[in-house]
Design an enzyme around this catalytic site. Structure first.
Site, mmCIF file in Angstrom:
data_model
loop_
_atom_site.group_PDB
_atom_site.id
_atom_site.type_symbol
_atom_site.label_atom_id
_atom_site.label_comp_id
_atom_site.label_asym_id
_atom_site.label_seq_id
_atom_site.Cartn_x
_atom_site.Cartn_y
_atom_site.Cartn_z
ATOM 1 N N CYS A 1 1.465 111.651 9.705
ATOM 2 C CA CYS A 1 1.616 112.501 10.890
ATOM 3 C C CYS A 1 2.338 113.776 10.503
ATOM 4 O O CYS A 1 3.375 113.755 9.842
ATOM 5 C CB CYS A 1 2.366 111.751 11.979
ATOM 6 S SG CYS A 1 2.724 112.761 13.448
ATOM 7 N N ASP B 1 67.940 61.343 28.409
ATOM 8 C CA ASP B 1 67.350 62.606 27.989
ATOM 9 C C ASP B 1 67.983 63.122 26.698
ATOM 10 O O ASP B 1 67.274 63.544 25.777
ATOM 11 C CB ASP B 1 67.483 63.641 29.110
ATOM 12 C CG ASP B 1 68.863 63.625 29.748
ATOM 13 O OD1 ASP B 1 69.761 62.939 29.219
ATOM 14 O OD2 ASP B 1 69.048 64.297 30.779
ATOM 15 N N GLU C 1 66.159 59.979 48.567
ATOM 16 C CA GLU C 1 65.319 61.073 48.066
ATOM 17 C C GLU C 1 64.198 61.265 49.082
ATOM 18 O O GLU C 1 63.172 60.591 49.002
ATOM 19 C CB GLU C 1 64.751 60.728 46.688
ATOM 20 C CG GLU C 1 65.826 60.547 45.631
ATOM 21 C CD GLU C 1 65.275 59.988 44.328
ATOM 22 O OE1 GLU C 1 65.806 60.347 43.274
ATOM 23 O OE2 GLU C 1 64.312 59.192 44.370
ATOM 24 N N CYS D 1 -5.051 122.147 19.537
ATOM 25 C CA CYS D 1 -4.648 121.798 18.175
ATOM 26 C C CYS D 1 -3.726 122.875 17.621
ATOM 27 O O CYS D 1 -3.964 124.074 17.784
ATOM 28 C CB CYS D 1 -5.886 121.640 17.290
ATOM 29 S SG CYS D 1 -5.479 121.300 15.561
ATOM 30 N N CYS E 1 -6.057 124.584 14.385
ATOM 31 C CA CYS E 1 -7.262 125.383 14.596
ATOM 32 C C CYS E 1 -7.328 126.043 15.965
ATOM 33 O O CYS E 1 -8.182 126.892 16.220
ATOM 34 C CB CYS E 1 -8.523 124.533 14.377
ATOM 35 S SG CYS E 1 -8.692 123.208 15.598
ATOM 36 N N ASP F 1 59.883 53.610 41.535
ATOM 37 C CA ASP F 1 60.629 52.497 40.952
ATOM 38 C C ASP F 1 61.320 51.653 42.011
ATOM 39 O O ASP F 1 61.968 50.669 41.670
ATOM 40 C CB ASP F 1 61.664 53.026 39.952
ATOM 41 C CG ASP F 1 61.692 52.218 38.672
ATOM 42 O OD1 ASP F 1 60.646 51.646 38.321
ATOM 43 O OD2 ASP F 1 62.758 52.155 38.026
ATOM 44 N N SER G 1 59.232 61.108 39.076
ATOM 45 C CA SER G 1 59.891 59.812 39.250
ATOM 46 C C SER G 1 60.761 59.818 40.498
ATOM 47 O O SER G 1 61.475 60.782 40.771
ATOM 48 C CB SER G 1 60.757 59.483 38.025
ATOM 49 O OG SER G 1 61.722 60.496 37.804
ATOM 50 N N LYS H 1 66.044 51.253 33.983
ATOM 51 C CA LYS H 1 66.151 52.341 34.961
ATOM 52 C C LYS H 1 65.106 53.441 34.730
ATOM 53 O O LYS H 1 63.929 53.169 34.543
ATOM 54 C CB LYS H 1 67.574 52.876 34.951
ATOM 55 C CG LYS H 1 68.607 51.800 35.274
ATOM 56 C CD LYS H 1 70.027 52.294 35.187
ATOM 57 C CE LYS H 1 70.995 51.154 35.494
ATOM 58 N NZ LYS H 1 72.409 51.541 35.336
ATOM 59 N N CYS I 1 0.274 111.201 14.945
ATOM 60 C CA CYS I 1 0.359 109.792 15.347
ATOM 61 C C CYS I 1 0.144 109.687 16.852
ATOM 62 O O CYS I 1 0.195 110.666 17.586
ATOM 63 C CB CYS I 1 1.690 109.177 14.944
ATOM 64 S SG CYS I 1 3.099 109.887 15.808
#
Length: 989
Positions: free
Chosen positions: A9, A688, A279, A43, A46, A308, A272, A449, A28
């Site tokens: 191309c 603990d 409580e 073209c 030409c 418990d 717990s 406990k 292309c």
């Protein structure tokens, strides 16, 4: 590819075909369509129109070509070319590059003639100019097409920046250490060293300058001062390397994701409770609701509630809570409210409309508050019903007796309320699993406990969910920060940090405390000073609540990156320069040897069996070894081998429930390592401290996490009696550890994995109750000096004055610099100092004697659960007075010092002005004691400023008897004075 002799191309260089029939000009298909779209139909070489036949060669010059699977002419009409060009243009707009279209090779016939070239004004052929313009436009088209494609495929700029940031964050650390500024820490350390030197010089002066006229008083004071100096060293040096930490929750989300596909690790919550009458169930329910609503994937959260006390009130209130959670949890997550405990959320005195822009928020909040009030009415009705137990026991709704009517003799009970197969919330979403657990209790079995209850939850959760992490809370500690679990995971799931972390401890924060914090309930000095110092060593101690554990650490395993054991062990850090001739075996090695002997005996017995396969033998021996440690549950043993947690997919839920009932049976722990090396450790009411100490001895480290918004909040006993009983329980636990085999003075040296400053902190934790003995003696000295006219120090010289001033100044400067780097206020520091004296002369003293009696005579002390505040008035519990013998010693000291001050001034008035100088020192000493006991005095007065008669009578009686005996005996009068007096009495003047 092009065939030989066919040029490419002329515009772009790609595969081409003859666009012009007259001159066979090569273009292309894409370039030809582009010309057609722009209106160029002639073209470039030409000048003839594309598709016009060559007059010389006619129609036969061009051979038909195959395009894909159809045959069409090389040059179609202009309309067709424009249509194709527009289609390609549309594709380009959609981000698809036009050049991606594939074309077959085209065969171009040879052309016999070429038309004449046309030139422009400069003499350059027109076709060349057009070719160059084509090439430039083609490049621009390609560039724009690429940009369009990239733009179509890429997210918006803001999202792209966020994605890049998330990707970067995913590889960043999830937390970092923020060291204390050197400008604050260096002077602090320098003053500590200076204070240590001055303390040594002070003791040298005190020991070398006795007061012979009051030798007993002097000796008592010197012994007390030496103990105080030793206690200060134990407390001060573990704070040598304090640090702060910062977490990055956004990086955690970027790394592990969020929602259903999140890679975050599952977490099991433990709550717990024992006695629902002390409580309140409403407090426990708020804790559970705050857990169910945490900001974490719901399928990765499970909440286990240990009852418990086997109370049906707890069971029924939990059933009501599960139903209310269906409305509460989606409301919390929809509007991102904080905190997510409804009682504390609705009681906030803040602008709840702040940052809430959703138009329906006000309406839904009002409806939710109404629902919560109705829920409270139902819970309070259950509490009122439970005040009087029926003679025949409690009956469930189906008519069957409640299995836990006898709290000391009942079977194990488990009930799953919510979860994957349970009820969903009102929006149709899954809720976290909620499990009620009450372990079996029978007469004749030791239940240990709270520690025993926590170990039962460890086994139940391992069978049902087996999350790799466990977060335990007291029933009165609710989740105040919904992202608290993510904060903990920033440490646990960080590969660079979490490998050796056994737990992440959060500080305790409290609601409902009086503004002045009269009894130092906030404990700010411990949580904001001591714990930061320990975090710079091997980690903070475990304080019993608000702690996220790594499950494998609770199973007694050591950290994965455990270094090799040293060749020799030492007895203590202070005698490291005197190695023993033969290294002693560590506890772990001795345990391993004993286990090996058991296994060898088992192997010998198995070998007597004919045709017994070696592999089966080894598997059986391994099973026996695990059963000796973890108990007779194959399901639980299998769960301990799953480091990342999880339950086998093939597991049957009904079978798992039966296995869970089995692992909470009262005899399950017999002849196992539970409570000795596994789980929460038995042997102290403060399990603990003991549990954390064992983990640190194995080489684990812990982390102290202090998010800006407190992770958890709880309630504290703010009246004097309950506060002293709480301190008594803690102190008794420390005494029990001191008198046990787990005492840090002699336990855990074999492996050498506990840092010596960390050991000092644990020694201080178990030794501090014994400070009550010298403290009481020292607090009585001012009154004795005022009553007898003696003093504990001789006449001060210039050098002695320097040592005293240096000591006082170093104490003050150390405290000021400590406040500076920790950020706590002077009022919090002063309240801590006051309650150190109040607790030392009351609760700590009783703890020492109770602990010794328990060891010698085997007398077990039963502690009742501290009742939570129920007074509706603000700080109403502050003025509640409850009689207890713990109040007698500090009251007696107060009365004694007040009597001493009055006696001192009376004596000075009678003796003349020369006695006023020594009097000021004695009075200052007495006022120092009275100032420290002032909050205690206010607590005795209560709301009506009245002290209970029984306390006044006992205290005045003891103080009066002590004063009269002291004046009568006068034991500190020198012998020379006695001789002179007697001689003078016999001489007739």
């Amino acid at each position: 590819m092009m065939e030989s002799g066919v040029p490419p191309c002329a515009a772009c260089g790609d595969d081409a075909h003859a666009a012009c029939r007259a001159c066979s000009y090569a273009l292309c298909k894409a370039c030809l369509d582009e010309d057609a779209a722009e209106g160029r139909t002639t073209c470039a070489r030409c000048g003839g129109e594309y598709g016009a036949p060559d007059p010389a060669h006619g129609q036969g010059a061009v051979v038909e070509e195959e395009v894909e699977e159809s045959h069409e002419p090389v040059a179609s009409g202009v309309r067709e070319r424009v249509t194709m060009a527009s289609q390609l243009s549309d594709h380009q707009d959609e981000g698809v590059h036009a050049r991606t279209m594939s074309t077959h090779a085209r065969t171009i016939s040879s052309v016999s003639g070429v038309g004449s070239e046309l030139n422009d004004e400069s003499g350059k052929p027109i076709w060349k100019n057009r070719v160059e313009s084509w090439k430039e436009k083609k490049k621009e088209k390609k560039a724009s097409a690429k940009k369009a494609a990239a733009k179509a495929q890429a997210p918006p700029v803001e999202e792209q920046i966020m994605d890049e940031k998330d990707l970067t964050d995913a590889y960043e650390p999830l937390s970092r250490i923020i060291p204390i500024s050197k400008n604050k820490l260096t002077p602090y350390r320098a003053v500590i060293i200076m204070r240590l030197v001055v303390l040594g010089l002070f003791f040298h002066y005190r020991i070398t300058n006795p007061v012979y006229s009051a030798f007993g008083l002097w000796m008592t004071s010197v012994i007390c001062e030496i103990w105080f100096g030793f206690s200060w060293i134990l407390d001060q040096f573990p704070k040598w390397c304090p640090i702060n930490r910062e977490t990055y929750v956004d990086r955690l989300i970027a790394r592990y994701g969020d929602g259903e596909d999140s890679g975050l690790a599952p977490v099991d919550f433990f709550v717990s409770t024992v006695d629902p009458l002390k409580e309140p169930p409403l407090i426990t329910a708020n804790t559970v609701l705050s857990i169910l609503a945490v900001d974490y994937p719901v399928e990765k959260i499970s909440c286990y509630v240990s009852d418990d006390g086997s109370a049906m009130l707890t069971f029924e209130s939990l059933a009501e809570t599960a139903e209310f959670a269906r409305r509460w949890v989606p409301f919390c997550k929809k509007y991102s409210i904080e905190p997510r405990a409804p009682e504390f959320y609705f009681s906030q005195k803040i602008d709840y409309l702040k940052d809430k822009i959703h138009p329906s928020f006000v309406k839904e909040r009002r409806a939710m508050k109404r629902d919560y009030e109705e829920y409270k009415v139902r819970i309070n009705a259950l509490v009122a019903k439970a005040q009087k137990t029926p003679e025949e026991g409690w009956i469930m709704q189906d008519g069957t007796p409640w299995p836990g009517n006898n709290p000391r003799d009942h079977p194990g009970m488990i009930q799953v309320f919510l979860g994957e197969t349970g009820a969903r919330d009102f929006d149709g979403n899954e809720l976290p699993r909620l499990v009620y657990v009450s372990r079996e209790k029978r007469p004749g079995y030791q239940h240990h406990k709270k520690a025993g209850a926590m170990n039962a939850l460890v086994r139940v959760s391992a069978v049902l969910t087996n999350a790799p992490y466990i977060l335990n809370l007291d029933c009165d500690h609710y989740v105040n920060n919904s992202k608290a679990v993510r904060e903990a995971m920033c440490f646990m799931m960080d590969p660079s940090v979490g490998r050796d972390v056994c737990y992440v401890q959060f500080p305790q924060r409290f609601d409902g405390i009086d503004r002045s914090d009269r009894y130092a309930n906030r404990n700010v000095v411990f949580f904001d000073v001591n714990m930061k110092g320990l975090d710079g060593l091997q980690g903070p101690v475990y304080v019993g609540t608000g702690c996220c554990f790594y499950r494998q650490a609770l199973y007694g395993y050591g950290p994965p990156s455990l270094p090799a054991l040293p060749k020799s062990s030492v007895c203590s850090w202070c005698c490291c320069c005197c190695p023993k001739k033969k290294a002693e075996k560590s506890e772990k090695e001795m345990h391993r040897d004993s286990r090996r002997e058991d296994l060898e005996s088992a192997i010998f017995n198995l070998r007597e069996i004919d045709n017994y396969d070696e592999y089966e033998r080894s598997m059986l021996i391994s099973q026996m070894s695990f059963e000796k440690s973890f108990g007779l549950s194959s399901v639980f043993i299998e769960s301990t081998l799953m480091e990342n947690g999880g339950v086998p997919e093939s597991a049957n839920p009904s079978t798992l429930i039966k296995e869970a009932i089995h692992v909470i049976s009262c005899g399950y722990e017999e002849k196992t390592e539970w409570g000795k090396e596994i789980g929460w450790i038995y042997g102290s009411v403060t399990e603990d401290i003991l549990t954390g100490f064992k983990m640190h001895c194995r080489g684990w480290r812990s982390i102290y996490c202090m998010p800006i918004r407190p992770a958890f909040k709880g309630s504290a006993p703010i009246n004097l009696s309950d506060r002293l009983h709480q301190v008594l329980r803690w102190a008794l636990g420390s005494v029990e550890i001191f008198l046990s085999r787990h005492c840090p003075l002699w336990y855990g040296y074999g492996g050498g994995r506990l840092k010596w400053l960390q050991r000092l902190s644990y020694i201080n934790t178990i030794v501090y109750p014994f400070t009550s003995l010298p403290l009481i003696a020292y607090c009585c000295l001012p009154a004795i000096c005022l009553l007898t006219g003696k003093f504990i120090i001789p006449t001060l010289s210039n050098a002695a004055t320097i040592w005293f001033l240096g000591l006082f100044i170093s104490i003050i400067v150390t405290s000021v610099l400590e406040l500076r780097w920790s950020g706590i206020g002077i009022e919090d520091w002063w309240r801590n100092e006051q309650f150190w004296v109040i607790g030392g002369v009351s609760a700590h003293l009783f703890a020492v004697f109770q602990g010794i009696l328990k060891m010698i005579a085997g007398l077990d002390t039963n502690f009742t659960v501290t009742a939570k505040a129920t007074d509706d008035t603000e700080f109403g519990e502050l003025y509640v007075f409850k009689w207890t013998t713990v109040l007698i010693p500090p009251t007696s000291i107060l009365v004694l010092n007040l009597v001493g001050v009055v006696a001192g001034f009376s004596d000075a008035l009678n003796s003349g002005y020369e006695s006023w100088g020594p009097l000021f020192g004695k009075v200052f000493f007495a006022m120092w004691v009275i100032m420290h006991l002032y909050p205690f005095l206010k607590g005795l007065m209560g709301r009506q400023n009245r002290t209970p008669t029984i306390v006044v009578l006992w205290s005045v009686l003891l103080a009066s008897v002590f004063s009269l005996l002291w004046v009568k005996i006068d034991p500190f009068i020198g012998s020379s004075e006695t001789t002179t007096t007697n001689s003078c009495a016999n001489f007739d003047c």
